[in-house]
Design a protein around this motif. Sequence first.
Motif, PDB file in Angstrom:
ATOM      1  N   CYS A  22       2.129 -31.946 -96.538  1.00  0.00           N
ATOM      2  CA  CYS A  22       2.089 -31.424 -97.900  1.00  0.00           C
ATOM      3  C   CYS A  22       2.870 -30.119 -98.027  1.00  0.00           C
ATOM      4  O   CYS A  22       2.453 -29.080 -97.521  1.00  0.00           O
ATOM      5  CB  CYS A  22       0.626 -31.214 -98.308  1.00  0.00           C
ATOM      6  SG  CYS A  22       0.419 -30.662 -99.996  1.00  0.00           S
ATOM      7  N   HIS A  23       4.031 -30.198 -98.687  1.00  0.00           N
ATOM      8  CA  HIS A  23       4.847 -29.029 -99.038  1.00  0.00           C
ATOM      9  C   HIS A  23       5.341 -28.256 -97.805  1.00  0.00           C
ATOM     10  O   HIS A  23       5.094 -27.048 -97.664  1.00  0.00           O
ATOM     11  CB  HIS A  23       4.054 -28.103 -99.968  1.00  0.00           C
ATOM     12  CG  HIS A  23       4.920 -27.339-100.918  1.00  0.00           C
ATOM     13  ND1 HIS A  23       5.602 -27.923-101.955  1.00  0.00           N
ATOM     14  CD2 HIS A  23       5.231 -26.016-100.990  1.00  0.00           C
ATOM     15  CE1 HIS A  23       6.283 -27.008-102.631  1.00  0.00           C
ATOM     16  NE2 HIS A  23       6.075 -25.838-102.055  1.00  0.00           N
ATOM     17  N   CYS A  72       7.778 -26.304 -96.712  1.00  0.00           N
ATOM     18  CA  CYS A  72       8.949 -25.628 -97.275  1.00  0.00           C
ATOM     19  C   CYS A  72       9.290 -24.311 -96.582  1.00  0.00           C
ATOM     20  O   CYS A  72       9.948 -23.445 -97.168  1.00  0.00           O
ATOM     21  CB  CYS A  72       8.737 -25.392 -98.773  1.00  0.00           C
ATOM     22  SG  CYS A  72       8.680 -26.933 -99.722  1.00  0.00           S
ATOM     23  N   GLY A  81       7.384 -32.817-100.881  1.00  0.00           N
ATOM     24  CA  GLY A  81       7.742 -31.510-101.413  1.00  0.00           C
ATOM     25  C   GLY A  81       9.111 -31.553-102.056  1.00  0.00           C
ATOM     26  O   GLY A  81       9.767 -32.614-102.088  1.00  0.00           O
ATOM     27  N   LYS A  91      14.635 -28.050-101.166  1.00  0.00           N
ATOM     28  CA  LYS A  91      14.092 -26.961-100.376  1.00  0.00           C
ATOM     29  C   LYS A  91      13.842 -27.403 -98.935  1.00  0.00           C
ATOM     30  O   LYS A  91      14.176 -26.685 -97.980  1.00  0.00           O
ATOM     31  CB  LYS A  91      12.795 -26.465-101.014  1.00  0.00           C
ATOM     32  CG  LYS A  91      12.124 -25.328-100.271  1.00  0.00           C
ATOM     33  CD  LYS A  91      12.994 -24.084-100.201  1.00  0.00           C
ATOM     34  CE  LYS A  91      12.265 -22.922 -99.551  1.00  0.00           C
ATOM     35  NZ  LYS A  91      13.129 -21.732 -99.393  1.00  0.00           N
ATOM     36  N   THR A 138       9.117 -33.619-104.968  1.00  0.00           N
ATOM     37  CA  THR A 138       8.195 -33.092-105.977  1.00  0.00           C
ATOM     38  C   THR A 138       8.790 -31.830-106.598  1.00  0.00           C
ATOM     39  O   THR A 138       9.712 -31.219-106.038  1.00  0.00           O
ATOM     40  CB  THR A 138       6.817 -32.745-105.371  1.00  0.00           C
ATOM     41  OG1 THR A 138       6.979 -31.693-104.414  1.00  0.00           O
ATOM     42  CG2 THR A 138       6.197 -33.957-104.692  1.00  0.00           C
ATOM     43  N   HIS A 185       6.924 -28.985-107.446  1.00  0.00           N
ATOM     44  CA  HIS A 185       6.256 -27.746-107.043  1.00  0.00           C
ATOM     45  C   HIS A 185       5.091 -28.080-106.113  1.00  0.00           C
ATOM     46  O   HIS A 185       4.779 -29.264-105.866  1.00  0.00           O
ATOM     47  CB  HIS A 185       5.755 -26.975-108.264  1.00  0.00           C
ATOM     48  CG  HIS A 185       5.127 -27.829-109.315  1.00  0.00           C
ATOM     49  ND1 HIS A 185       3.943 -28.520-109.107  1.00  0.00           N
ATOM     50  CD2 HIS A 185       5.525 -28.137-110.574  1.00  0.00           C
ATOM     51  CE1 HIS A 185       3.623 -29.205-110.189  1.00  0.00           C
ATOM     52  NE2 HIS A 185       4.579 -28.986-111.110  1.00  0.00           N
ATOM     53  N   SER A 186       4.432 -27.045-105.623  1.00  0.00           N
ATOM     54  CA  SER A 186       3.376 -27.227-104.625  1.00  0.00           C
ATOM     55  C   SER A 186       2.181 -28.009-105.176  1.00  0.00           C
ATOM     56  O   SER A 186       1.552 -28.778-104.439  1.00  0.00           O
ATOM     57  CB  SER A 186       2.919 -25.870-104.084  1.00  0.00           C
ATOM     58  OG  SER A 186       2.446 -25.040-105.136  1.00  0.00           O
ATOM     59  N   SER A 202       3.012 -31.509-105.015  1.00  0.00           N
ATOM     60  CA  SER A 202       3.022 -31.903-103.593  1.00  0.00           C
ATOM     61  C   SER A 202       1.610 -32.253-103.137  1.00  0.00           C
ATOM     62  O   SER A 202       1.394 -33.262-102.444  1.00  0.00           O
ATOM     63  CB  SER A 202       3.579 -30.777-102.726  1.00  0.00           C
ATOM     64  OG  SER A 202       4.908 -30.473-103.064  1.00  0.00           O
ATOM     65  N   SER A 260       3.365 -25.253 -96.420  1.00  0.00           N
ATOM     66  CA  SER A 260       3.468 -23.829 -96.746  1.00  0.00           C
ATOM     67  C   SER A 260       2.730 -23.433 -98.020  1.00  0.00           C
ATOM     68  O   SER A 260       2.815 -22.282 -98.444  1.00  0.00           O
ATOM     69  CB  SER A 260       4.942 -23.435 -96.869  1.00  0.00           C
ATOM     70  OG  SER A 260       5.598 -24.233 -97.848  1.00  0.00           O
ATOM     71  N   LEU A 261       2.007 -24.349 -98.632  1.00  0.00           N
ATOM     72  CA  LEU A 261       1.195 -23.980 -99.794  1.00  0.00           C
ATOM     73  C   LEU A 261      -0.127 -23.373 -99.334  1.00  0.00           C
ATOM     74  O   LEU A 261      -0.496 -23.455 -98.162  1.00  0.00           O
ATOM     75  CB  LEU A 261       0.954 -25.181-100.692  1.00  0.00           C
ATOM     76  CG  LEU A 261      -0.095 -26.225-100.287  1.00  0.00           C
ATOM     77  CD1 LEU A 261      -0.285 -27.242-101.399  1.00  0.00           C
ATOM     78  CD2 LEU A 261       0.212 -26.906 -98.971  1.00  0.00           C
TER      79      LEU A 261
END
Length: 463
Positions: A176-177, A179, A202, A206, A226, A228-229, A232, A252-253
């Motif tokens: 998940c995300h 980034c 994500g 990025k 996606t 944004h977080s 995601s 990274s969220l």
Amino acid sequence: MVIIENKTFDEVQLGQSAQLQRTLTHDDIVLFGVMSGDANPSHFADDRQHRVVGHGMWGASLISALLGNELPGAGSVYKSQNLDFHTTVSLGDTLTVTITVKAKDPADHSLSFDCLALNQRGETVFTGTASVIAPTEKKIQERMALPELKATRGHHVFEDLIERCATLRAVSVAVCHPCDEVSLRGPVEAAERGLIEPILVGPRAKIESVAAEFGMDIAKYRIIDTAHSHESAERAVALCRTGEAEVLMKGSLHTDEMMSEVMRKETGLRTSRRVSHVFIMDVPSYPRTLLITDAAINIYPTLEDKVHIVQNAIDLAHVLDIPEPKVALLSAVETVYPKIASTIEAAALCKMADRGQITGGLLDGPLAFDNAISEEAARIKKINSPVAGRADILLVPDLEAGNMLAKQLAYLADADAAGIVLGARVPIVLTSRADSAKARLASCAVAVLFARRREAVLHIAAE
């Protein structure tokens, strides 16, 4: 303050001697083996047929200590040493080592010594000679305080976990995300080791930018783009809910952002079990894998929450091949004290385990931390318990206590920590910027083992 004074060549007399006494300990054997690289099994294997034999040169090193500290002392330079060993030195033996001046050579200021070592039974362990160049300048100085060293086992828990996954099929993981470098490198490294098949969820641009910047090849991995977080988190959780992914991994969220999606009643990953976090700790000074729960999800858990938290940890221990884990219910004291809620809850949890409301482990508490992990501390407090001093799982009173405990072990006891969240439909890997590469791989390995164990259980149930 201890003062040492050397003897110059002119001060040393024929027949002058020095002596020391030392008992061979287990730490001596281990530390000498580490220093020298001598891993001969005879020095370490202790059974009924074979006693532990110390390194021969451990005894010889005591001669060096006498020459360097006592006679002639500071400033002496070794020339030669010749020894004949007459018997071995065993664990627990006490050697009395004596050096005696037998010759002086003014041409180069050298001294020759007879060397003798006797054990506590009066048996000759070794004899021989040593030669040094003696100092010509007088030195009187404070004796250096050497650091105290204690032998601990090497880190191996995480390596063993990763190795156990070598024969298992890789699991699909919704990342998940991912980034930033840390959150992307973790799943990439795990994929390269054959542990997981990552689905990167994500912003594509990025993710690809981070991969290019830090030299990671992600061309073969599926990316779900996606905006944004928040999206995601929604998409990653959906992949797990539909079974397309078997594990969820945080990128990274923020943890709260992802976990809020996990906990949504209609679209999340909730089950009847309370979600909780477990740290798998590799503590070199502790002889077994240590699980700490809950140090990341439940801030001030209720008694009902703790039932689920304990059961989740026991289930994980089974996956880690701990068949009947010993669960220590921590508090500040080891007696039930009405003004400390955690002691009341510990007592209740023990009774619930007696009545089958918690299964698969041995519970005891309340226990203070020292009584939970030290048999000696438990003995002093006269605590008679199969858990005290031998805990596999530590249930902490609240998140603050657990978080501080895990970080203290990491930073003060050189422990490694890997984290996983249980109680949801799939195991959840929570990564941290502070995690080592090995810890990230270990977290993935635990998720693989858990997912494959669950798959096997469901397969048996279907049959």
